[in-house]
Design an enzyme around this catalytic site. Structure first.
Site, mmCIF file in Angstrom:
data_model
loop_
_atom_site.group_PDB
_atom_site.id
_atom_site.type_symbol
_atom_site.label_atom_id
_atom_site.label_comp_id
_atom_site.label_asym_id
_atom_site.label_seq_id
_atom_site.Cartn_x
_atom_site.Cartn_y
_atom_site.Cartn_z
ATOM 1 N N TYR A 1 -1.314 -0.799 10.318
ATOM 2 C CA TYR A 1 -1.533 -1.294 8.949
ATOM 3 C C TYR A 1 -0.368 -0.857 8.052
ATOM 4 C CZ TYR A 1 -3.609 -1.336 4.235
ATOM 5 O OH TYR A 1 -3.847 -1.536 2.891
ATOM 6 N N SER B 1 0.868 -1.175 0.000
ATOM 7 C CA SER B 1 0.000 0.000 0.000
ATOM 8 C C SER B 1 0.902 1.222 0.000
ATOM 9 C CB SER B 1 -0.870 0.023 1.266
ATOM 10 O OG SER B 1 -1.489 1.282 1.400
HETATM 11 P P1 NAP Z 1 -11.560 -5.654 0.760
HETATM 12 O O1 NAP Z 1 -12.534 -5.112 -0.227
HETATM 13 O O2 NAP Z 1 -11.769 -5.381 2.211
HETATM 14 O O3 NAP Z 1 -11.457 -7.246 0.536
HETATM 15 C C1 NAP Z 1 -10.655 -7.984 1.395
HETATM 16 C C2 NAP Z 1 -10.675 -9.431 0.957
HETATM 17 O O4 NAP Z 1 -9.757 -10.129 1.834
HETATM 18 C C3 NAP Z 1 -12.019 -10.093 1.104
HETATM 19 O O5 NAP Z 1 -12.195 -10.976 0.021
HETATM 20 C C4 NAP Z 1 -11.883 -10.893 2.396
HETATM 21 O O6 NAP Z 1 -12.612 -12.129 2.378
HETATM 22 C C5 NAP Z 1 -10.425 -11.238 2.364
HETATM 23 N N1 NAP Z 1 -9.876 -11.533 3.673
HETATM 24 C C6 NAP Z 1 -9.854 -10.753 4.767
HETATM 25 N N2 NAP Z 1 -9.277 -11.403 5.786
HETATM 26 C C7 NAP Z 1 -8.935 -12.619 5.321
HETATM 27 C C8 NAP Z 1 -8.338 -13.748 5.886
HETATM 28 N N3 NAP Z 1 -7.950 -13.756 7.171
HETATM 29 N N4 NAP Z 1 -8.148 -14.852 5.114
HETATM 30 C C9 NAP Z 1 -8.536 -14.859 3.818
HETATM 31 N N5 NAP Z 1 -9.125 -13.815 3.224
HETATM 32 C C10 NAP Z 1 -9.326 -12.716 3.971
HETATM 33 O O7 NAP Z 1 -10.063 -5.163 0.427
HETATM 34 P P2 NAP Z 1 -9.434 -4.437 -0.866
HETATM 35 O O8 NAP Z 1 -9.647 -2.992 -0.715
HETATM 36 O O9 NAP Z 1 -9.868 -5.142 -2.096
HETATM 37 O O10 NAP Z 1 -7.888 -4.687 -0.585
HETATM 38 C C11 NAP Z 1 -7.196 -5.811 -1.101
HETATM 39 C C12 NAP Z 1 -5.714 -5.655 -0.744
HETATM 40 O O11 NAP Z 1 -5.232 -4.410 -1.247
HETATM 41 C C13 NAP Z 1 -5.432 -5.642 0.767
HETATM 42 O O12 NAP Z 1 -4.220 -6.305 1.017
HETATM 43 C C14 NAP Z 1 -5.301 -4.166 1.071
HETATM 44 O O13 NAP Z 1 -4.513 -3.917 2.199
HETATM 45 C C15 NAP Z 1 -4.642 -3.670 -0.203
HETATM 46 N N6 NAP Z 1 -4.833 -2.233 -0.423
HETATM 47 C C16 NAP Z 1 -6.086 -1.710 -0.580
HETATM 48 C C17 NAP Z 1 -6.230 -0.345 -0.767
HETATM 49 C C18 NAP Z 1 -7.566 0.318 -0.938
HETATM 50 O O14 NAP Z 1 -7.635 1.574 -0.894
HETATM 51 N N7 NAP Z 1 -8.646 -0.425 -1.135
HETATM 52 C C19 NAP Z 1 -5.099 0.476 -0.790
HETATM 53 C C20 NAP Z 1 -3.850 -0.090 -0.621
HETATM 54 C C21 NAP Z 1 -3.734 -1.446 -0.450
HETATM 55 P P3 NAP Z 1 -14.128 -12.284 2.989
HETATM 56 O O15 NAP Z 1 -14.898 -11.096 2.462
HETATM 57 O O16 NAP Z 1 -14.569 -13.593 2.423
HETATM 58 O O17 NAP Z 1 -14.028 -12.300 4.474
#
Ligand code: NAP
Length: 248
Positions: A157, A143
């Site tokens: 985080y 991130s």
């Molecule tokens: P999100 O919409 O919250 O989705 C998170 C996903 O991770 C969901 O499918 C959830 O599964 C799964 N998950 C959570 N805990 C888990 C666990 N213990 N074991 C297996 N699966 C798990 O997140 P996102 O925004 O798409 O982010 C995806 C990645 O990008 C993350 O690593 C996040 O830190 C990174 N990121 C995101 C952003 C942003 O602005 N969105 C920015 C920088 C980095 P369930 O729903 O089935 O529980």
């Protein structure tokens, strides 16, 4: 040639978009999810509609035994693994460090760092030529927070994502001569449901004004970078981080 790619946390957001983009690129996918089985099944149906195979595997990536079981089921159901996207990640409610309890740090580090290490270890055992594999590629989700530190939001985080970056560079160099590339993507602020978990949804519009491109990113835009790093087009790229931040 069709390749098998495991995407952790693929029930929504960036993971779901990556699954669809992998399918469009002609690959079969293994979709890991944690709690949202119905959402993951909907993503699998969209993948299949694109002509790709989709296998669904539930596991908490923070649990070593569940990760081992996940990879055993992957071996039996899907076949030889070629790609891993360490996407599963969590945030916690917005807070200063002096307001946080250690339990949240343990969960953030368990999912974001331990989960990625555990999955990468199992992937290397299957992909590395030193283990009899045919090579492969790993993409870790960092991130922009890893560099900005996220003061007043979630420094825990941010620290977990900085750990991901050190691990990406180190593992890349460990396995570079064994046919495995390891890279990372560093998203900025992407419009997904993760922001509801930190209580930041209301503040996203204001945050967009501070981004040079004046908008949030889309999951599909991050997926595009991930799939490029997985692809043969990135054949000489390893140990690097790719910013997808709108200039932030
Ligand atoms: P999100 O919409 O919250 O989705 C998170 C996903 O991770 C969901 O499918 C959830 O599964 C799964 N998950 C959570 N805990 C888990 C666990 N213990 N074991 C297996 N699966 C798990 O997140 P996102 O925004 O798409 O982010 C995806 C990645 O990008 C993350 O690593 C996040 O830190 C990174 N990121 C995101 C952003 C942003 O602005 N969105 C920015 C920088 C980095 P369930 O729903 O089935 O529980």
């Amino acid at each position: 040639m069709r390749k098998i790619i495991l995407i952790t946390g693929a029930s929504r957001g960036i993971g779901a978009a990556t699954a669809l983009r992998c399918a469009q690129a002609g690959h079969d996918v293994v979709l890991n999810y944690h709690r949202e089985a119905a959402a993951a099944e909907r993503v699998a149906q969209q993948v299949r509609a694109l002509g790709a195979q989709a296998h669904l595997l539930q596991a908490d990536v923070a649990d070593p035994a569940q990760v081992l079981a996940l990879f055993q089921r992957l071996d039996q159901q899907a076949g030889p693994l070629w790609g891993l996207v360490n996407n599963a990640g969590v945030v916690a409610p917005k807070a200063r460090l002096d307001e946080m309890e250690p339990e949240r740090w343990q969960r953030v580090f368990a999912v974001n760092v331990m989960g990625s290490l555990l999955c990468a270890r199992e992937a290397v055992k299957r992909m590395s030529r030193a283990h009899g594999g045919a090579g492969g590629a790993i993409v870790n989700l960092s991130s922009r927070a890893a560099l900005l530190g996220s003061p007043g939001l979630y420094v825990d985080y941010a620290a977990s994502k900085a750990a991901i970056e050190a691990f990406t560079v180190g593992l890349a160099r460990e396995v570079a001569a064994e046919g495995v590339r390891v890279n990372g993507v560093r998203p900025g602020i992407i419009a997904t449901d993760i922001h509801a978990d930190s209580g930041m949804s209301e503040e996203l519009a204001a945050a967009a004004a501070g981004i040079p491109m004046q908008r949030l990113g889309r999951s599909e835009e991050v997926a595009e970078a991930i799939v490029w790093l997985l692809s043969e087009a990135a054949s000489y790229t390893t140990g690097t981080m790719l910013d997808v931040t709108g200039g932030r």
